[in-house]
Design a protein around this motif. Sequence first.
Motif, PDB file in Angstrom:
ATOM      1  N   GLU A   1      10.728   1.662 -15.181  1.00  0.00           N
ATOM      2  CA  GLU A   1      10.613   1.924 -13.749  1.00  0.00           C
ATOM      3  C   GLU A   1      10.280   0.646 -12.996  1.00  0.00           C
ATOM      4  O   GLU A   1       9.435  -0.149 -13.412  1.00  0.00           O
ATOM      5  N   THR A   2      10.937   0.442 -11.859  1.00  0.00           N
ATOM      6  CA  THR A   2      10.691  -0.749 -11.058  1.00  0.00           C
ATOM      7  C   THR A   2       9.464  -0.550 -10.174  1.00  0.00           C
ATOM      8  O   THR A   2       9.043   0.571  -9.902  1.00  0.00           O
ATOM      9  N   PHE A   3       8.932  -1.671  -9.719  1.00  0.00           N
ATOM     10  CA  PHE A   3       7.752  -1.622  -8.862  1.00  0.00           C
ATOM     11  C   PHE A   3       8.053  -0.903  -7.558  1.00  0.00           C
ATOM     12  O   PHE A   3       7.214  -0.159  -7.047  1.00  0.00           O
ATOM     13  N   SER A   4       9.244  -1.115  -7.008  1.00  0.00           N
ATOM     14  CA  SER A   4       9.588  -0.478  -5.734  1.00  0.00           C
ATOM     15  C   SER A   4       9.592   1.039  -5.849  1.00  0.00           C
ATOM     16  O   SER A   4       9.142   1.746  -4.942  1.00  0.00           O
ATOM     17  N   THR A   5      10.075   1.552  -6.998  1.00  0.00           N
ATOM     18  CA  THR A   5      10.077   3.009  -7.206  1.00  0.00           C
ATOM     19  C   THR A   5       8.653   3.533  -7.325  1.00  0.00           C
ATOM     20  O   THR A   5       8.307   4.574  -6.750  1.00  0.00           O
ATOM     21  N   LEU A   6       7.819   2.801  -8.067  1.00  0.00           N
ATOM     22  CA  LEU A   6       6.425   3.210  -8.223  1.00  0.00           C
ATOM     23  C   LEU A   6       5.693   3.130  -6.883  1.00  0.00           C
ATOM     24  O   LEU A   6       4.855   3.989  -6.577  1.00  0.00           O
ATOM     25  N   ALA A   7       6.025   2.132  -6.085  1.00  0.00           N
ATOM     26  CA  ALA A   7       5.378   1.972  -4.778  1.00  0.00           C
ATOM     27  C   ALA A   7       5.671   3.165  -3.872  1.00  0.00           C
ATOM     28  O   ALA A   7       4.804   3.592  -3.101  1.00  0.00           O
ATOM     29  N   GLU A   8       6.874   3.708  -3.956  1.00  0.00           N
ATOM     30  CA  GLU A   8       7.215   4.896  -3.169  1.00  0.00           C
ATOM     31  C   GLU A   8       6.330   6.070  -3.562  1.00  0.00           C
ATOM     32  O   GLU A   8       5.872   6.833  -2.705  1.00  0.00           O
ATOM     33  N   LYS A   9       6.073   6.220  -4.853  1.00  0.00           N
ATOM     34  CA  LYS A   9       5.202   7.295  -5.329  1.00  0.00           C
ATOM     35  C   LYS A   9       3.762   7.068  -4.854  1.00  0.00           C
ATOM     36  O   LYS A   9       3.072   8.026  -4.504  1.00  0.00           O
ATOM     37  N   ALA A  10       3.340   5.809  -4.883  1.00  0.00           N
ATOM     38  CA  ALA A  10       1.986   5.490  -4.402  1.00  0.00           C
ATOM     39  C   ALA A  10       1.863   5.793  -2.915  1.00  0.00           C
ATOM     40  O   ALA A  10       0.841   6.311  -2.459  1.00  0.00           O
ATOM     41  N   LEU A  11       2.905   5.491  -2.160  1.00  0.00           N
ATOM     42  CA  LEU A  11       2.894   5.778  -0.729  1.00  0.00           C
ATOM     43  C   LEU A  11       2.861   7.280  -0.471  1.00  0.00           C
ATOM     44  O   LEU A  11       2.135   7.748   0.413  1.00  0.00           O
ATOM     45  N   ASP A  12       3.604   8.045  -1.257  1.00  0.00           N
ATOM     46  CA  ASP A  12       3.573   9.512  -1.122  1.00  0.00           C
ATOM     47  C   ASP A  12       2.166  10.050  -1.361  1.00  0.00           C
ATOM     48  O   ASP A  12       1.707  10.963  -0.670  1.00  0.00           O
ATOM     49  N   ARG A  13       1.482   9.455  -2.325  1.00  0.00           N
ATOM     50  CA  ARG A  13       0.107   9.886  -2.610  1.00  0.00           C
ATOM     51  C   ARG A  13      -0.809   9.585  -1.423  1.00  0.00           C
ATOM     52  O   ARG A  13      -1.656  10.412  -1.070  1.00  0.00           O
ATOM     53  N   GLU A  14      -0.644   8.413  -0.819  1.00  0.00           N
ATOM     54  CA  GLU A  14      -1.460   8.059   0.343  1.00  0.00           C
ATOM     55  C   GLU A  14      -1.180   8.984   1.517  1.00  0.00           C
ATOM     56  O   GLU A  14      -2.083   9.348   2.258  1.00  0.00           O
ATOM     57  N   ILE A  15       0.087   9.358   1.690  1.00  0.00           N
ATOM     58  CA  ILE A  15       0.439  10.286   2.767  1.00  0.00           C
ATOM     59  C   ILE A  15      -0.246  11.632   2.555  1.00  0.00           C
ATOM     60  O   ILE A  15      -0.758  12.241   3.499  1.00  0.00           O
ATOM     61  N   GLN A  16      -0.278  12.091   1.319  1.00  0.00           N
ATOM     62  CA  GLN A  16      -0.955  13.363   1.020  1.00  0.00           C
ATOM     63  C   GLN A  16      -2.454  13.253   1.283  1.00  0.00           C
ATOM     64  O   GLN A  16      -3.078  14.207   1.751  1.00  0.00           O
ATOM     65  N   LYS A  17      -3.038  12.102   0.992  1.00  0.00           N
ATOM     66  CA  LYS A  17      -4.457  11.890   1.293  1.00  0.00           C
ATOM     67  C   LYS A  17      -4.707  11.971   2.789  1.00  0.00           C
ATOM     68  O   LYS A  17      -5.710  12.533   3.236  1.00  0.00           O
ATOM     69  N   HIS A  18      -3.788  11.408   3.563  1.00  0.00           N
ATOM     70  CA  HIS A  18      -3.928  11.448   5.020  1.00  0.00           C
ATOM     71  C   HIS A  18      -3.817  12.882   5.533  1.00  0.00           C
ATOM     72  O   HIS A  18      -4.595  13.302   6.401  1.00  0.00           O
TER      73      HIS A  18
ATOM     74  N   LYS B   1      -5.340   7.559   9.796  1.00  0.00           N
ATOM     75  CA  LYS B   1      -3.983   7.097  10.106  1.00  0.00           C
ATOM     76  C   LYS B   1      -3.908   5.579  10.019  1.00  0.00           C
ATOM     77  O   LYS B   1      -2.894   5.018   9.582  1.00  0.00           O
ATOM     78  N   GLN B   2      -4.980   4.900  10.411  1.00  0.00           N
ATOM     79  CA  GLN B   2      -5.005   3.449  10.371  1.00  0.00           C
ATOM     80  C   GLN B   2      -4.970   2.937   8.932  1.00  0.00           C
ATOM     81  O   GLN B   2      -4.297   1.956   8.620  1.00  0.00           O
ATOM     82  N   THR B   3      -5.712   3.607   8.033  1.00  0.00           N
ATOM     83  CA  THR B   3      -5.715   3.208   6.627  1.00  0.00           C
ATOM     84  C   THR B   3      -4.324   3.377   6.022  1.00  0.00           C
ATOM     85  O   THR B   3      -3.848   2.510   5.280  1.00  0.00           O
ATOM     86  N   LEU B   4      -3.681   4.485   6.333  1.00  0.00           N
ATOM     87  CA  LEU B   4      -2.319   4.712   5.852  1.00  0.00           C
ATOM     88  C   LEU B   4      -1.369   3.657   6.418  1.00  0.00           C
ATOM     89  O   LEU B   4      -0.516   3.124   5.694  1.00  0.00           O
ATOM     90  N   GLY B   5      -1.517   3.341   7.706  1.00  0.00           N
ATOM     91  CA  GLY B   5      -0.670   2.324   8.324  1.00  0.00           C
ATOM     92  C   GLY B   5      -0.849   0.958   7.682  1.00  0.00           C
ATOM     93  O   GLY B   5       0.124   0.222   7.482  1.00  0.00           O
TER      94      GLY B   5
END
Length: 393
Positions: free
Chosen positions: A52-69, A76-80
């Motif tokens: 798995e590439t870093f960019s693919t993993l980063a998308e998953k990490a971003l999805d997790r942050e969105i769910q936290k928000h 919203k600022q932390t997510l931004g």
Amino acid sequence: MIINYTSSSNNLHAANDDCAHDSYGKFRPFDHKTSNSAFKLSKVNHPASTLETFSTLAEKALDREIQKHIAGDITKQTLGMFKSRLRAMLLPYFGEFIVSEIRYEDIAGFINYLYEHDIKPVTIKQYLGLLRRILVLALEKEIILKVPLFPKIKAKSIPRGSFTCSEYRKILSTSRAIASSDQYIITSHRSTSGGAYIKRETVPQEMTWLIQFMVNSFVRPVDIKLIQHKHIETIIGNNTYLRLNLPKTKGHTGQIVTLRSAKFIYDRLKRYQLARGYGSPNDYLFLPEAKDRQGAIQLISNHFRKILAASRLSKGQEGQTRTLYSLRHTAITFRLLYGKGIDLLTLARNARTSVEMIERFYSSNLTAEMNIEMLQSKRTTVNVPRTQFSLSP
């Protein structure tokens, strides 16, 4: 080294010789095709996840942050900020890396990459913290077996841009001088929310109380955005103060007790808001007419910048840019300077921070001369008759 193997015909071959003995001791040409097929290793099929590439993993990490928000765990600022740093530096550098192949040397190269882009050490540490969180996610998903070591970055802790007593008095007098009087609001597309968004050179009258309230209550700007009258309890007795039961912010919970002055500041503010038709339990303390609270805190920050500019106090003594947060720093610094025998643990808990943060960012502002009385103090000697220590019955 001679490596023997057994073929299907039970003939023995010397794998590294051009000729070999057969089972009867005679020499015959060595069959390289047979040898290669016998020694050929089967191709290792790596699980797709390990590639798995870093960019693919980063998308998953971003999805997790969105769910936290969405769950209210981060603002919203932390997510931004997560999105911004991911796209600014992490993805351009690590995007095509195979996650399982990221090593210490790659992270060291990323640090050099940040230095080349004039990123300061403090911000580099924040980038590395974000990278570590993404790699921990890879560990959780069993894409990697361990998180690689990270190079250590030395970042100087810059003291917060708090105000001195004379500067504090100056911003209060400036706030009063440029405060607007209640005047007729011209109807326009900006006259919604009680005219809060109308562009003007003056600041609302409540800005003076806001400045005083923050310095006497240790609250953060995010608390100012969210605090409502229902969060405040007035305590009158041997000690007079406000008890603030604030919502969870920046991962911190717990009550805050204010200084005595905060109670009288709040009383004046509430009378003012009641006269304007606000002041009910669910109304916000500051700019209650602005229902968009993110917009409200931006307005308050802009008003405070006007006050700082008019006071010529926009920069701290070490060049720090002063913001609304500087009022919280001032509250903590004043307690360290003028609080009688206050310990760091009590102060940290009440300010909803840690002792480490107090020591790193606030205690460094203090000089020996500021506590000259404490340094020059001495214990009083009590003369006790020696007979009190007699062992005789």
